[in-house]
Design an enzyme around this catalytic site. Structure first.
Site, mmCIF file in Angstrom:
data_model
loop_
_atom_site.group_PDB
_atom_site.id
_atom_site.type_symbol
_atom_site.label_atom_id
_atom_site.label_comp_id
_atom_site.label_asym_id
_atom_site.label_seq_id
_atom_site.Cartn_x
_atom_site.Cartn_y
_atom_site.Cartn_z
ATOM 1 N N LYS A 13 0.836 -1.210 0.000
ATOM 2 C CA LYS A 13 0.000 0.000 0.000
ATOM 3 C C LYS A 13 0.871 1.260 0.000
ATOM 4 C CE LYS A 13 -2.230 -1.255 3.763
ATOM 5 N NZ LYS A 13 -1.508 -2.528 4.024
ATOM 6 N N ARG A 88 -9.886 0.563 9.336
ATOM 7 C CA ARG A 88 -9.364 -0.769 9.625
ATOM 8 C C ARG A 88 -10.334 -1.608 10.448
ATOM 9 N NH1 ARG A 88 -3.512 0.227 9.115
ATOM 10 N NH2 ARG A 88 -2.243 -1.499 9.770
ATOM 11 N N ARG A 127 11.442 -5.888 5.235
ATOM 12 C CA ARG A 127 11.175 -4.462 4.994
ATOM 13 C C ARG A 127 12.138 -3.575 5.760
ATOM 14 N NH1 ARG A 127 5.207 -1.985 5.560
ATOM 15 N NH2 ARG A 127 5.293 -2.825 7.682
ATOM 16 N N ARG A 157 11.335 -1.361 11.155
ATOM 17 C CA ARG A 157 10.269 -0.971 12.076
ATOM 18 C C ARG A 157 10.221 -1.945 13.253
ATOM 19 N NH1 ARG A 157 4.860 0.190 8.642
ATOM 20 N NH2 ARG A 157 4.046 -1.027 10.396
ATOM 21 N N ARG A 168 -0.230 -9.067 13.464
ATOM 22 C CA ARG A 168 -0.869 -8.094 12.571
ATOM 23 C C ARG A 168 -1.679 -8.790 11.484
ATOM 24 N NH1 ARG A 168 4.388 -5.561 11.264
ATOM 25 N NH2 ARG A 168 3.407 -4.385 9.598
#
Ligand code: ADP
Ligand code: ADP
Ligand code: ZN
Length: 213
Positions: A13, A88, A127, A157, A168
């Site tokens: 996204k 969400r 990531r 992160r 998640r």
């Protein structure tokens, strides 16, 4: 124009947001980025959100709704926005629809980016992000430079750990995935297969939005 980017964590996204916002001249409104900025600044909202974010849990709806209300009342969002990471939950989606309709507005498109969950785990665990501008890189698929083009430092992160990633993905299945049916019933859902190169996904998104490719 109001576009919502929907999809599990790691579907791309954030990566795809730039092309869409450039084409449609919309501000990119990422609730995750806004929360991380609050965390870095040590604001009250940041302090309240921290523990949820680290565990990969959702931040409570009332905090997110207040954050969105304040962000969307800024002048650059008067002509619409690209929402990334919001809504969400069903509560967020219904409250947002209510706010929009009170202003005579509505969502134009909900883009659902779909990628199989094994690939998502690979994407999220590799990531790396720019601490300053939030741009995403990947150790294998898009290796980060020594420092970001904006000069910011490249970091991992704290919620891209194996445990938080699993949580998640589970939270997405339980609380966010029901929004697929919610928006499909409203005729707003555009499905895009995100399992391709970023360039190819960009073209698929453009086609789904009816943009010239
Ligand atoms: P990702 O890029 O992995 O999808 P985000 O950057 O969108 O993750 O969000 C990071 C974290 O911020 C989430 O795990 C959650 O704790 C919090 N968050 C972001 N947006 C929302 C939202 N709309 N509702 C509740 N929590 C949110
Ligand atoms: P989201 O905002 O949906 O959580 P990101 O845009 O941050 O997802 O992408 C998650 C990770 O996957 C990042 O490391 C990014 O570089 C990588 N990625 C994004 N799009 C692709 C793609 N099409 N193919 C392979 N990796 C990708
Ligand atoms: Zn940067």
């Amino acid at each position: 124009m109001i576009i919502v980017l929907l999809g599990p964590p790691g579907t791309g996204k954030g990566t795809q947001a730039k092309a869409i916002t450039t084409r449609h001249r919309l501000p990119h409104v990422s609730t995750g980025d806004i929360l991380r900025k609050n965390l870095a600044d040590g604001s009250e909202l940041g302090l309240e959100a921290k523990a949820y974010m680290e565990k990969g849990e959702l931040v409570p709806d009332h905090l997110i709704l207040r954050l969105i209300d304040s962000r969307l009342s800024e002048p650059d969002a008067s002509g619409g926005c690209l929402l990334d990471g919001f809504p969400r939950t069903r509560v967020q989606a219904e409250a947002f629809d209510g706010d929009l309709s009170a202003k005579g507005l509505s969502i134009d498109h909900v883009l659902l980016l779909e990628v199989a969950s094994e690939a998502l785990i690979k994407r999220l665990s590799g990531r790396r992000v720019c601490e300053t501008c939030g741009k995403s890189y990947h150790v294998d698929f898009n290796p980060p430079p020594a420092e970001c083009h904006c000069g910011g430092a490249i970091v991992q992160r704290p919620d891209d750990t194996e445990e938080a990633i699993k949580n998640r993905l589970k939270v997405y299945q339980e609380l966010t995935k029901p929004l697929v049916d919610y928006y499909e019933a409203k005729g707003l859902l555009r499905r895009v297969d995100g399992d391709a190169t970023p360039q190819e996904v960009e073209k698929r998104i453009a086609r789904a939005l009816g943009d010239p490719v």
